[in-house]
Design an enzyme around this catalytic site. Structure first.
Site, PDB file in Angstrom:
ATOM      1  N   LYS A 168     -13.517   8.010 -10.156  1.00  0.00           N
ATOM      2  CA  LYS A 168     -12.689   6.975 -10.777  1.00  0.00           C
ATOM      3  C   LYS A 168     -12.382   7.330 -12.225  1.00  0.00           C
ATOM      4  O   LYS A 168     -12.673   8.413 -12.684  1.00  0.00           O
ATOM      5  CB  LYS A 168     -13.374   5.611 -10.662  1.00  0.00           C
ATOM      6  CG  LYS A 168     -13.642   5.164  -9.232  1.00  0.00           C
ATOM      7  CD  LYS A 168     -12.370   5.057  -8.392  1.00  0.00           C
ATOM      8  CE  LYS A 168     -11.529   3.867  -8.736  1.00  0.00           C
ATOM      9  NZ  LYS A 168     -10.373   3.685  -7.828  1.00  0.00           N
ATOM     10  N   HIS A 218      -4.556   7.896 -10.646  1.00  0.00           N
ATOM     11  CA  HIS A 218      -3.532   6.843 -10.501  1.00  0.00           C
ATOM     12  C   HIS A 218      -2.555   6.862 -11.673  1.00  0.00           C
ATOM     13  O   HIS A 218      -2.364   5.871 -12.370  1.00  0.00           O
ATOM     14  CB  HIS A 218      -4.194   5.464 -10.372  1.00  0.00           C
ATOM     15  CG  HIS A 218      -5.150   5.365  -9.223  1.00  0.00           C
ATOM     16  ND1 HIS A 218      -4.745   5.503  -7.912  1.00  0.00           N
ATOM     17  CD2 HIS A 218      -6.489   5.169  -9.190  1.00  0.00           C
ATOM     18  CE1 HIS A 218      -5.805   5.381  -7.119  1.00  0.00           C
ATOM     19  NE2 HIS A 218      -6.862   5.191  -7.861  1.00  0.00           N
ATOM     20  N   ARG A 230       0.278  16.333   4.174  1.00  0.00           N
ATOM     21  CA  ARG A 230      -0.804  15.398   4.504  1.00  0.00           C
ATOM     22  C   ARG A 230      -1.985  15.585   3.562  1.00  0.00           C
ATOM     23  O   ARG A 230      -2.359  16.714   3.230  1.00  0.00           O
ATOM     24  CB  ARG A 230      -1.265  15.593   5.959  1.00  0.00           C
ATOM     25  CG  ARG A 230      -0.197  15.240   6.982  1.00  0.00           C
ATOM     26  CD  ARG A 230      -0.723  15.471   8.398  1.00  0.00           C
ATOM     27  NE  ARG A 230      -1.844  14.595   8.712  1.00  0.00           N
ATOM     28  CZ  ARG A 230      -1.711  13.361   9.176  1.00  0.00           C
ATOM     29  NH1 ARG A 230      -0.511  12.844   9.367  1.00  0.00           N
ATOM     30  NH2 ARG A 230      -2.778  12.631   9.461  1.00  0.00           N
ATOM     31  N   PHE A 285     -10.621   8.371   1.018  1.00  0.00           N
ATOM     32  CA  PHE A 285     -11.587   7.344   1.390  1.00  0.00           C
ATOM     33  C   PHE A 285     -10.953   6.289   2.293  1.00  0.00           C
ATOM     34  O   PHE A 285     -11.531   5.246   2.530  1.00  0.00           O
ATOM     35  CB  PHE A 285     -12.108   6.630   0.144  1.00  0.00           C
ATOM     36  CG  PHE A 285     -13.168   7.386  -0.594  1.00  0.00           C
ATOM     37  CD1 PHE A 285     -14.467   7.443  -0.122  1.00  0.00           C
ATOM     38  CD2 PHE A 285     -12.867   8.032  -1.779  1.00  0.00           C
ATOM     39  CE1 PHE A 285     -15.456   8.125  -0.813  1.00  0.00           C
ATOM     40  CE2 PHE A 285     -13.843   8.723  -2.487  1.00  0.00           C
ATOM     41  CZ  PHE A 285     -15.142   8.772  -1.993  1.00  0.00           C
ATOM     42  N   ARG A 295      -5.293   6.298   7.831  1.00  0.00           N
ATOM     43  CA  ARG A 295      -6.755   6.226   7.759  1.00  0.00           C
ATOM     44  C   ARG A 295      -7.219   4.799   7.443  1.00  0.00           C
ATOM     45  O   ARG A 295      -8.125   4.268   8.087  1.00  0.00           O
ATOM     46  CB  ARG A 295      -7.275   7.180   6.672  1.00  0.00           C
ATOM     47  CG  ARG A 295      -7.219   8.660   7.020  1.00  0.00           C
ATOM     48  CD  ARG A 295      -7.981   9.450   5.965  1.00  0.00           C
ATOM     49  NE  ARG A 295      -7.978  10.889   6.234  1.00  0.00           N
ATOM     50  CZ  ARG A 295      -7.235  11.768   5.591  1.00  0.00           C
ATOM     51  NH1 ARG A 295      -6.403  11.355   4.650  1.00  0.00           N
ATOM     52  NH2 ARG A 295      -7.303  13.045   5.865  1.00  0.00           N
ATOM     53  N   TYR A 328       1.082   3.184   2.510  1.00  0.00           N
ATOM     54  CA  TYR A 328       1.162   4.110   1.369  1.00  0.00           C
ATOM     55  C   TYR A 328       2.633   4.224   0.998  1.00  0.00           C
ATOM     56  O   TYR A 328       3.437   4.820   1.722  1.00  0.00           O
ATOM     57  CB  TYR A 328       0.587   5.471   1.767  1.00  0.00           C
ATOM     58  CG  TYR A 328       0.602   6.499   0.657  1.00  0.00           C
ATOM     59  CD1 TYR A 328      -0.128   6.290  -0.513  1.00  0.00           C
ATOM     60  CD2 TYR A 328       1.324   7.685   0.789  1.00  0.00           C
ATOM     61  CE1 TYR A 328      -0.121   7.229  -1.531  1.00  0.00           C
ATOM     62  CE2 TYR A 328       1.328   8.636  -0.225  1.00  0.00           C
ATOM     63  CZ  TYR A 328       0.598   8.407  -1.379  1.00  0.00           C
ATOM     64  OH  TYR A 328       0.605   9.343  -2.385  1.00  0.00           O
ATOM     65  N   VAL A 345      -5.262  -3.519   0.596  1.00  0.00           N
ATOM     66  CA  VAL A 345      -6.104  -2.333   0.518  1.00  0.00           C
ATOM     67  C   VAL A 345      -5.424  -1.247  -0.312  1.00  0.00           C
ATOM     68  O   VAL A 345      -6.073  -0.538  -1.075  1.00  0.00           O
ATOM     69  CB  VAL A 345      -6.420  -1.819   1.942  1.00  0.00           C
ATOM     70  CG1 VAL A 345      -7.179  -0.491   1.888  1.00  0.00           C
ATOM     71  CG2 VAL A 345      -7.226  -2.867   2.706  1.00  0.00           C
ATOM     72  N   ASP A 368      -1.821  -1.384  -5.479  1.00  0.00           N
ATOM     73  CA  ASP A 368      -1.077  -0.619  -6.480  1.00  0.00           C
ATOM     74  C   ASP A 368      -0.210  -1.553  -7.323  1.00  0.00           C
ATOM     75  O   ASP A 368       1.003  -1.382  -7.419  1.00  0.00           O
ATOM     76  CB  ASP A 368      -0.209   0.422  -5.778  1.00  0.00           C
ATOM     77  CG  ASP A 368       0.072   1.638  -6.644  1.00  0.00           C
ATOM     78  OD1 ASP A 368      -0.474   1.704  -7.765  1.00  0.00           O
ATOM     79  OD2 ASP A 368       0.822   2.514  -6.194  1.00  0.00           O
ATOM     80  N   ASP A 407      -9.875  -2.367  -6.009  1.00  0.00           N
ATOM     81  CA  ASP A 407      -9.367  -0.993  -5.972  1.00  0.00           C
ATOM     82  C   ASP A 407     -10.432   0.070  -5.714  1.00  0.00           C
ATOM     83  O   ASP A 407     -10.131   1.263  -5.743  1.00  0.00           O
ATOM     84  CB  ASP A 407      -8.593  -0.663  -7.248  1.00  0.00           C
ATOM     85  CG  ASP A 407      -9.458  -0.671  -8.501  1.00  0.00           C
ATOM     86  OD1 ASP A 407     -10.662  -1.002  -8.403  1.00  0.00           O
ATOM     87  OD2 ASP A 407      -8.932  -0.352  -9.581  1.00  0.00           O
TER      88      ASP A 407
END
Length: 361
Positions: free
Chosen positions: A77, A95, A129, A134, A198, A241, A267, A270, A307
């Site tokens: 992080k 990010h 990809r 996670f 995922r 995403y 989840v 953003d 997050d």
């Protein structure tokens, strides 16, 4: 040829217990001729003793700042705000490449110090990809929190999760916790957007195991969003995403007083990006108060947007993720020959160019 040094830093975030490198993985790296330095941590799910027993060099928290300039600093992080100049190559989730809040300040630190940023989110093969993520456990935990919040809403009782989140010792312990919140025999319905990824697969797994009827949406269903269908579910789990501008899945004016939807777990989380498909909140929610009231014109919908969800299952999440990362840590010494690192570096260069152009404009 000088040995490559991989330096695992202690995480600045106090709630972060995950690690991208296991003691067994560190041993493999050293066997491959890589020096491994581990900063001591009282948070990390694997103890300092396990790394020391593996033969790693141990350091104090924060020592990465004065590490040799050619050491690669590994984390998960955000970095602390100091030092202002970053001289090393750093691997972590930054990010910053989609122009999120503070992206220019962060990239300026690297440019000022001559370091570089290898953002894990952009570790991709030539097929585009991601090779390490996670996602599964993020979706899993995001759905688990939403399910517990829905049960509490249904029972009209105080939110359990808003009493403060704590990591679960195991997936089994989490299952038992969810079952303890169940009231009656009624099960909610849930919509998972991004069901094929995922995160989506993790959300679906735990929801279906707890008897929830799950509707699964992918790209086809979000090309022309049926918002009435979204509002006709009890729970929404967003795992999409998004890398470009799209119409929002839900905006404040879509939510009505009579909407069935009561809980959203974002989840993907953003909120600082221009591409956020759920403009219902302005910042991630925290472990102390993970569920807030979403912005809406009429109805009340609880929104969860943590997050670092996989930190709530640090053991399982670390084992899976570190296993994905290890092959690429082994190729760091020759990273200019590995397409994954080449693509990762290209994303950094592109972001720096975008920042420079925006400053000129």
């Amino acid at each position: 040829m000088k040995k490559l040094t991989i330096w695992l830093r202690d995480e600045a975030r106090t709630t972060e217990r995950r690690t991208p490198l296991l003691p067994e993985g560190a041993k493999e790296l050293m066997a491959a001729g890589i020096e491994v330095v581990i900063e001591k941590s009282d948070k990390r799910i694997f103890t300092d003793a396990l790394y020391a027993d593996a033969g790693c060099t141990m350091a104090s928290p924060g020592d990465w700042e004065t590490a040799p300039t050619d050491a690669v600093i590994l984390g998960l992080k955000e970095l602390p705000p100091e030092p202002r100049s970053l001289i090393h190559s750093h691997i972590y989730f930054a990010h910053a490449f989609k122009k999120q809040s503070g992206w220019q300040t962060l990239l300026s630190r690297f440019l000022r110090g001559g370091g570089s940023l290898l953002d894990i989110e952009y570790m991709k093969g030539d097929d585009g990809r991601r090779v390490a993520a996670f996602g599964f456990w993020a979706g899993y935990m995001g759905a688990a929190l939403a399910l517990m919040q829905w049960y509490d809403r249904k029972a009209e009782r105080t939110s359990f999760i808003n009493q403060g989140l704590r990591p679960s010792d195991s997936a089994k312990a989490l299952d038992d916790l969810i079952k303890s919140r169940v009231v009656g025999s009624e099960q909610p319905t849930a919509l998972v957007i991004g069901a094929g990824g995922r995160s989506g697969s993790g959300a679906i797994k735990i929801l279906e195991r707890h008897g929830v009827r799950v509707t699964k949406w992918g790209r086809a269903e979000t090309k022309d969003v049926d918002r009435e269908a979204i509002l006709n579910h009890d729970i929404l789990i967003n795992c999409a995403y998004v890398t470009g501008h799209i119409p929002p899945f839900l905006a404040p004016y879509h939510i009505k007083a009579d909407s069935r939807l009561k809980v959203i777990s974002d989840v993907s989380c953003d909120p600082f990006s221009d591409y956020n498909p759920l403009p219902l909140y302005s910042a991630p929610t925290c472990w102390k108060t993970p569920a807030i009231t979403a912005k809406s014109v009429e109805g009340r919908v609880d929104l969860i947007a943590v997050d670092n969800l996989p930190s709530l299952l640090p053991m399982e999440a670390s084992i899976e993720f570190a296993t994905m990362m290890l092959p690429y840590l082994k190729t760091l010494a020759t990273r200019t020959q590995d397409p994954v690192w080449v693509n990762c570096d290209a994303a950094y260069r592109h972001a720096c160019d975008a920042m420079t152009k925006s400053e000129v404009a």
